[in-house]
Design an enzyme around this catalytic site. Structure first.
Site, PDB file in Angstrom:
ATOM      1  N   TYR A  80     -10.628   2.345  -1.625  1.00  0.00           N
ATOM      2  CA  TYR A  80     -10.346   1.205  -0.746  1.00  0.00           C
ATOM      3  C   TYR A  80     -10.387   1.655   0.723  1.00  0.00           C
ATOM      4  O   TYR A  80     -11.025   1.011   1.567  1.00  0.00           O
ATOM      5  CB  TYR A  80      -8.963   0.628  -1.082  1.00  0.00           C
ATOM      6  CG  TYR A  80      -8.482  -0.377  -0.067  1.00  0.00           C
ATOM      7  CD1 TYR A  80      -8.888  -1.696  -0.108  1.00  0.00           C
ATOM      8  CD2 TYR A  80      -7.613   0.015   0.968  1.00  0.00           C
ATOM      9  CE1 TYR A  80      -8.456  -2.616   0.844  1.00  0.00           C
ATOM     10  CE2 TYR A  80      -7.180  -0.895   1.919  1.00  0.00           C
ATOM     11  CZ  TYR A  80      -7.605  -2.197   1.853  1.00  0.00           C
ATOM     12  OH  TYR A  80      -7.188  -3.097   2.805  1.00  0.00           O
ATOM     13  N   GLU A 122      -4.796   2.196   5.723  1.00  0.00           N
ATOM     14  CA  GLU A 122      -5.307   3.083   4.669  1.00  0.00           C
ATOM     15  C   GLU A 122      -6.478   3.931   5.182  1.00  0.00           C
ATOM     16  O   GLU A 122      -6.835   4.933   4.570  1.00  0.00           O
ATOM     17  CB  GLU A 122      -5.776   2.265   3.471  1.00  0.00           C
ATOM     18  CG  GLU A 122      -4.665   1.805   2.560  1.00  0.00           C
ATOM     19  CD  GLU A 122      -4.034   2.931   1.751  1.00  0.00           C
ATOM     20  OE1 GLU A 122      -4.772   3.719   1.153  1.00  0.00           O
ATOM     21  OE2 GLU A 122      -2.795   3.018   1.738  1.00  0.00           O
ATOM     22  N   SER A 157      -7.589  -1.397   8.147  1.00  0.00           N
ATOM     23  CA  SER A 157      -6.330  -1.117   7.451  1.00  0.00           C
ATOM     24  C   SER A 157      -5.794   0.266   7.799  1.00  0.00           C
ATOM     25  O   SER A 157      -6.559   1.203   8.056  1.00  0.00           O
ATOM     26  CB  SER A 157      -6.593  -1.186   5.946  1.00  0.00           C
ATOM     27  OG  SER A 157      -5.587  -0.507   5.235  1.00  0.00           O
TER      28      SER A 157
HETATM   29  N1  GDD Z   1       1.773  -1.850  -5.910  1.00  0.00           N
HETATM   30  C1  GDD Z   1       2.777  -1.005  -6.227  1.00  0.00           C
HETATM   31  N2  GDD Z   1       3.445  -1.166  -7.410  1.00  0.00           N
HETATM   32  N3  GDD Z   1       3.071  -0.023  -5.347  1.00  0.00           N
HETATM   33  C2  GDD Z   1       4.108   0.800  -5.661  1.00  0.00           C
HETATM   34  C3  GDD Z   1       4.840   0.675  -6.851  1.00  0.00           C
HETATM   35  C4  GDD Z   1       4.499  -0.354  -7.775  1.00  0.00           C
HETATM   36  O1  GDD Z   1       5.095  -0.520  -8.837  1.00  0.00           O
HETATM   37  N4  GDD Z   1       5.799   1.636  -6.855  1.00  0.00           N
HETATM   38  C5  GDD Z   1       5.670   2.326  -5.717  1.00  0.00           C
HETATM   39  N5  GDD Z   1       4.644   1.842  -4.990  1.00  0.00           N
HETATM   40  C6  GDD Z   1       4.177   2.361  -3.701  1.00  0.00           C
HETATM   41  C7  GDD Z   1       2.680   2.652  -3.682  1.00  0.00           C
HETATM   42  O2  GDD Z   1       2.410   3.908  -4.304  1.00  0.00           O
HETATM   43  C8  GDD Z   1       2.425   2.667  -2.166  1.00  0.00           C
HETATM   44  O3  GDD Z   1       2.752   3.929  -1.642  1.00  0.00           O
HETATM   45  C9  GDD Z   1       3.431   1.639  -1.629  1.00  0.00           C
HETATM   46  O4  GDD Z   1       4.337   1.362  -2.692  1.00  0.00           O
HETATM   47  C10 GDD Z   1       2.805   0.341  -1.166  1.00  0.00           C
HETATM   48  O5  GDD Z   1       1.921  -0.132  -2.152  1.00  0.00           O
HETATM   49  P1  GDD Z   1       1.272  -1.604  -2.078  1.00  0.00           P
HETATM   50  O6  GDD Z   1       2.307  -2.628  -1.845  1.00  0.00           O
HETATM   51  O7  GDD Z   1       0.417  -1.753  -3.288  1.00  0.00           O
HETATM   52  O8  GDD Z   1       0.416  -1.593  -0.719  1.00  0.00           O
HETATM   53  P2  GDD Z   1      -0.581  -0.495  -0.099  1.00  0.00           P
HETATM   54  O9  GDD Z   1       0.164   0.219   0.988  1.00  0.00           O
HETATM   55  O10 GDD Z   1      -1.200   0.332  -1.138  1.00  0.00           O
HETATM   56  O11 GDD Z   1      -1.725  -1.408   0.547  1.00  0.00           O
HETATM   57  C11 GDD Z   1      -1.447  -2.576   1.300  1.00  0.00           C
HETATM   58  O12 GDD Z   1      -1.377  -2.292   2.673  1.00  0.00           O
HETATM   59  C12 GDD Z   1      -2.586  -1.821   3.250  1.00  0.00           C
HETATM   60  C13 GDD Z   1      -2.333  -1.500   4.707  1.00  0.00           C
HETATM   61  O13 GDD Z   1      -2.048  -2.608   5.436  1.00  0.00           O
HETATM   62  C14 GDD Z   1      -2.567  -3.573   0.998  1.00  0.00           C
HETATM   63  O14 GDD Z   1      -2.251  -4.800   1.586  1.00  0.00           O
HETATM   64  C15 GDD Z   1      -3.885  -3.109   1.552  1.00  0.00           C
HETATM   65  O15 GDD Z   1      -4.877  -4.098   1.349  1.00  0.00           O
HETATM   66  C16 GDD Z   1      -3.682  -2.856   3.051  1.00  0.00           C
HETATM   67  O16 GDD Z   1      -4.886  -2.444   3.642  1.00  0.00           O
END
Ligand code: GDD
Length: 339
Positions: free
Chosen positions: A155, A133, A131
């Site tokens: 994570y 991340e 990822s």
């Molecule tokens: N979930 C969420 N909810 N995220 C929010 C929100 C909210 O209300 N508001 C803002 N965000 C911001 C988070 O702080 C983060 O910076 C961004 O939106 C994306 O969050 P997520 O959609 O939860 O995904 P992620 O980037 O943390 O992780 C995903 O992508 C990774 C990289 O491919 C996941 O799929 C991981 O499993 C994956 O490894």
């Protein structure tokens, strides 16, 4: 004489990526098997919904990532050419709340699959779902395969460990182990806790009069968002190479959560500024820096490239959620949409 069908095992087959990959491999003529938790077999409508279109063409085996014995058992019964290890705790925010279980499932689960393969089927090719991340506090932008890792969440740490485990099995035991370092990838099959789906489902609820606001965390956070269907093609290509190697898979374009909101609400004829509210509770203790992937190696070596851009992705999510919610409320007017 036709060659025997290739056999693939997918852990995490019930998820967004697992279901797209299963469909893709079935389409290529693979015999597809999946590991699922026993509870999924007890509630197939709820847990196997994403696999609806291929369920009759694949084989499902109960196993638990926390149990080496259950994984060993499946691998001792069936031979596979390729194993795609996608299962794990994938919600970054949850890993801050319960780092122990994220670490345990993601690190031990990967280790169990690798150890069982080494014991029983060392010729089976292994794909690890790495990822973006893992880059966390980034050392360079855009990030590529040689960019050092500095994860900023439990994570991310668990994914770095899984990545190194895979590299070690490759180097120490000569197994074909390869990692895809995938940047965010979304679709209408995304779970509702991730920000893209939270927004598209929120837009649909507001448009249909079931909600009046959408509460979000950091609107300035930026991500490199692609479409999951494109990314599972890359997973497959990674295992078709003559030598095992690791690849960044990304679009190379970053957009903010705010931009996502703007487009998503506009797709439904709404202005996000009228509905989006800040929710401090959703803010994370630590954010990654600007994550943008440089997928030059994947383009050059794998011949891979994404087919869906940011605008197309947002439109697809919003349209799908509008349709889904409209049909759900028609069938059952008192149904409350999840998310
Ligand atoms: N979930 C969420 N909810 N995220 C929010 C929100 C909210 O209300 N508001 C803002 N965000 C911001 C988070 O702080 C983060 O910076 C961004 O939106 C994306 O969050 P997520 O959609 O939860 O995904 P992620 O980037 O943390 O992780 C995903 O992508 C990774 C990289 O491919 C996941 O799929 C991981 O499993 C994956 O490894």
């Amino acid at each position: 004489m036709t060659p025997p069908r290739k056999r693939a095992l997918i852990t995490g087959i019930t998820g967004q990526d697992g279901s797209y990959l299963a469909e893709y491999l079935v389409g290529l003529g693979y015999e597809v098997h999946g590991l699922v938790r026993r509870v999924a077999l007890e509630q197939p409508e709820l847990r196997l919904g994403r696999l609806r279109s291929v369920l009759s063409q694949i084989q499902i085996h109960p196993a638990n990532l926390d149990s080496y014995a259950s994984i060993f058992h499946v691998l001792s019964q069936q031979r596979f050419d390729e194993c795609y290890h996608l299962a794990g705790q994938s919600f970054v925010a949850e890993s801050f709340a319960d780092g122990f279980s994220t670490m345990s499932t993601n690190i031990n689960g990967t280790h169990y699959v690798l150890a069982a393969l080494k014991e029983l089927q060392p010729k089976c090719k292994f794909y690890f779902a790495g990822s973006s991340e893992m880059f966390g506090r980034v050392h360079e932008t855009p990030q590529r395969e040689t960019t050092p890792f500095q994860p900023r969440s439990p994570y991310g740490i668990s994914k770095v460990a899984g990545y190194h485990l895979s590299a070690n099995y490759r180097e120490d035991f000569g197994m074909f182990c390869a990692s895809g370092i995938l940047f965010n990838h979304e679709s209408p099959r995304r779970s509702f806790e991730f920000v893209t789906r939270k927004i598209s489902a929120g837009v649909a609820r507001i448009k249909l009069g079931l909600a009046s606001e959408l509460r979000l965390g950091n609107l300035e956070a930026q991500r490199d968002w692609g479409h999951a269907r494109d990314y599972v093609r890359a997973m497959h290509l990674i295992l078709q190479q003559p030598e095992p190697d690791d690849y960044v898979v990304a679009t190379g374009e970053a957009h903010s959560v705010r931009e996502f909101c703007e487009l998503a609400f506009a797709e439904a004829g709404l202005d996000y500024r009228d509905f989006v509210k800040r929710d401090e509770a959703v803010h994370r203790p630590a954010e990654t820096d600007l994550l943008i992937g440089d997928a030059s190696k994947a383009r050059l070596v794998l011949g891979w490239q994404p087919t869906v851009g940011f605008v197309g992705l947002v439109k697809e999510l919003v349209q799908a959620d509008l349709e889904l919610l409209a049909s759900t409320t028609q069938q059952n007017p008192s149904a409350v949409h999840p998310g």
